[in-house]
Write a protein that holds these residues in place. Structure first.
Motif, PDB file in Angstrom:
ATOM      1  N   TRP A  48       2.526 -27.005 -11.241  1.00 17.82           N
ATOM      2  CA  TRP A  48       3.036 -28.360 -11.077  1.00 17.82           C
ATOM      3  C   TRP A  48       4.219 -28.349 -10.107  1.00 17.82           C
ATOM      4  CZ3 TRP A  48       1.978 -33.370 -12.193  1.00 17.82           C
ATOM      5  CH2 TRP A  48       3.004 -34.284 -11.965  1.00 17.82           C
ATOM      6  N   SER A 142      -1.020 -29.394  -8.973  1.00 15.92           N
ATOM      7  CA  SER A 142      -0.770 -30.824  -9.074  1.00 15.92           C
ATOM      8  C   SER A 142       0.698 -31.076  -8.795  1.00 15.92           C
ATOM      9  CB  SER A 142      -1.146 -31.337 -10.477  1.00 15.92           C
ATOM     10  OG  SER A 142      -1.041 -32.744 -10.565  1.00 15.92           O
ATOM     11  N   GLY A 148       3.539 -34.084  -5.008  1.00 11.30           N
ATOM     12  CA  GLY A 148       2.157 -34.468  -4.760  1.00 11.30           C
ATOM     13  C   GLY A 148       1.755 -34.142  -3.337  1.00 11.30           C
ATOM     14  N   ALA A 151       1.206 -30.405  -3.315  1.00 16.03           N
ATOM     15  CA  ALA A 151      -0.046 -30.002  -3.955  1.00 16.03           C
ATOM     16  C   ALA A 151      -1.235 -30.248  -3.039  1.00 16.03           C
ATOM     17  CB  ALA A 151      -0.212 -30.758  -5.273  1.00 16.03           C
ATOM     18  N   VAL A 165      -7.296 -29.913  -7.579  1.00 13.11           N
ATOM     19  CA  VAL A 165      -6.016 -30.454  -7.124  1.00 13.11           C
ATOM     20  C   VAL A 165      -5.919 -31.908  -7.552  1.00 13.11           C
ATOM     21  CG1 VAL A 165      -6.984 -31.065  -4.854  1.00 13.11           C
ATOM     22  CG2 VAL A 165      -4.506 -30.832  -5.122  1.00 13.11           C
ATOM     23  N   SER A 166      -4.705 -32.322  -7.903  1.00 13.64           N
ATOM     24  CA  SER A 166      -4.467 -33.732  -8.205  1.00 13.64           C
ATOM     25  C   SER A 166      -3.023 -34.063  -7.847  1.00 13.64           C
ATOM     26  CB  SER A 166      -4.729 -34.044  -9.683  1.00 13.64           C
ATOM     27  OG  SER A 166      -3.724 -33.486 -10.524  1.00 13.64           O
ATOM     28  N   ALA A 167      -2.718 -35.355  -7.815  1.00 13.98           N
ATOM     29  CA  ALA A 167      -1.367 -35.777  -7.451  1.00 13.98           C
ATOM     30  C   ALA A 167      -1.063 -37.141  -8.046  1.00 13.98           C
ATOM     31  CB  ALA A 167      -1.217 -35.825  -5.936  1.00 13.98           C
ATOM     32  N   HIS A 266      -5.210 -35.803 -16.193  1.00 15.66           N
ATOM     33  CA  HIS A 266      -5.133 -34.823 -15.115  1.00 15.66           C
ATOM     34  C   HIS A 266      -5.339 -33.405 -15.651  1.00 15.66           C
ATOM     35  CE1 HIS A 266      -3.526 -37.054 -11.461  1.00 15.66           C
ATOM     36  NE2 HIS A 266      -3.730 -37.988 -12.371  1.00 15.66           N
ATOM     37  N   HIS A 270      -8.329 -30.778 -14.537  1.00 18.47           N
ATOM     38  CA  HIS A 270      -8.143 -29.388 -14.112  1.00 18.47           C
ATOM     39  C   HIS A 270      -8.841 -28.413 -15.063  1.00 18.47           C
ATOM     40  CE1 HIS A 270      -5.526 -30.429 -10.821  1.00 18.47           C
ATOM     41  NE2 HIS A 270      -4.763 -31.147 -11.626  1.00 18.47           N
TER      42      HIS A 270
END
Length: 278
Positions: A48, A142, A148, A151, A165-167, A266, A270
């Motif tokens: 993170w 993330s 973000g 990431a 991947v996320s943001a 999220h 993942h």
């Protein structure tokens, strides 16, 4: 490596470690959540990356992610957002210097000596995690806002290194907004071609891997129109066919109330990717 915090949380342990970073030339603090499953064997890792003005504490104390990490058996690793120390260059503004590393490798002085957050997150931190913790090499990344941005950029530039991947509220086009332009000019100089390697909108155009992007953005975010510009990421992904799930969340702002509301989704996103066999 020194453990400086150790607290029970959701059946596991929320720790904070201090370690020496050779890449950054300073000591760094890192939040690490070990789920109960880590007591039985190695677990995958979700990295993170936090935003402007933050350190490792913001995510581990405000997001409420530990309960979801415990549910799915995922280690959470939340590093600080910049190098620290009396000899580290700084600026009086909140959006440059300490707490504002932007996850780039600075090339201009006085920043170049310490501000190499890209190398730290991509190489040194995972090597430290996988050598010292019950972690596998299955990784996800993330982050929020500046994190973000980090990431998305790190995942897009390193095909095969991350399973997902996320943001939240990412700065998707730093080359085109005030926050990013200020930081990039200071850290990288005025060559805008050099900026493109840290700009998700630019990187999508030549991405070598179609890793799906999950982005949550509050439509009441005070920084939406000027600094975040998710419309630019949507347009770039549509033009290239890169998979993007952009979820505009009505009524939510830029705060950790927003992150805490959707962090469970999220982590589940993942977890699905991290548990797939290679």
């Amino acid at each position: 490596m020194e453990r400086i915090e150790h607290r029970a949380s959701s059946g596991g342990w929320q720790d904070v470690y201090r370690h020496r970073s050779g890449v950054l030339g300073c000591d760094m603090t890192v939040g690490v959540y070990l789920p109960p499953q880590a007591g039985r064997g190695p677990c995958p890792v979700l990295y993170w990356l936090s935003g402007l003005t933050c350190n490792e504490q913001n995510f581990i104390t405000k997001a409420g992610a530990q309960r979801y990490a415990a549910e799915h058996g995922i280690i959470l690793v939340a590093p600080d957002t910049s190098p620290r120390g009396d000899d580290v260059a700084d600026d009086a503004a909140y959006d440059l210097g300490k707490g504002a590393g932007f996850y780039v490798n600075a090339t201009r002085e006085p920043w170049a000596k310490h501000y190499r957050m890209y190398d730290y997150v991509v190489d040194e931190l995972p090597a430290w995690v996988e050598a010292n913790l019950p972690a596998t090499d299955a990784r996800a990344v993330s982050g929020h806002s500046m994190g973000g941005h980090g990431a998305l950029v790190i995942a897009l530039r390193n095909p095969g290194r991350y399973r997902s991947v996320s943001a939240f509220s990412p700065i998707v086009a730093p080359s085109q907004v005030p926050w990013g332009a200020k930081a990039f000019d200071a850290y990288l100089g005025d060559d805008r071609e050099a900026w493109k390697q840290y700009d998700a909108v630019e990187l999508v155009k030549g991405a070598r891997e179609t890793l799906p992007l999950l982005v949550d953005q509050g439509d009441a975010d005070e920084f939406l129109a000027e600094q975040l510009r998710p419309d630019l990421l949507r347009a770039a992904c549509e033009a290239t066919g890169h998979p993007l799930q952009l979820r505009m969340q009505p009524g939510y702002d830029h705060s950790y109330y927003f992150i805490a509301s959707f962090i469970g989704e999220h982590v589940a996103h993942h977890a699905r990717a991290l548990k797939q066999t290679s």
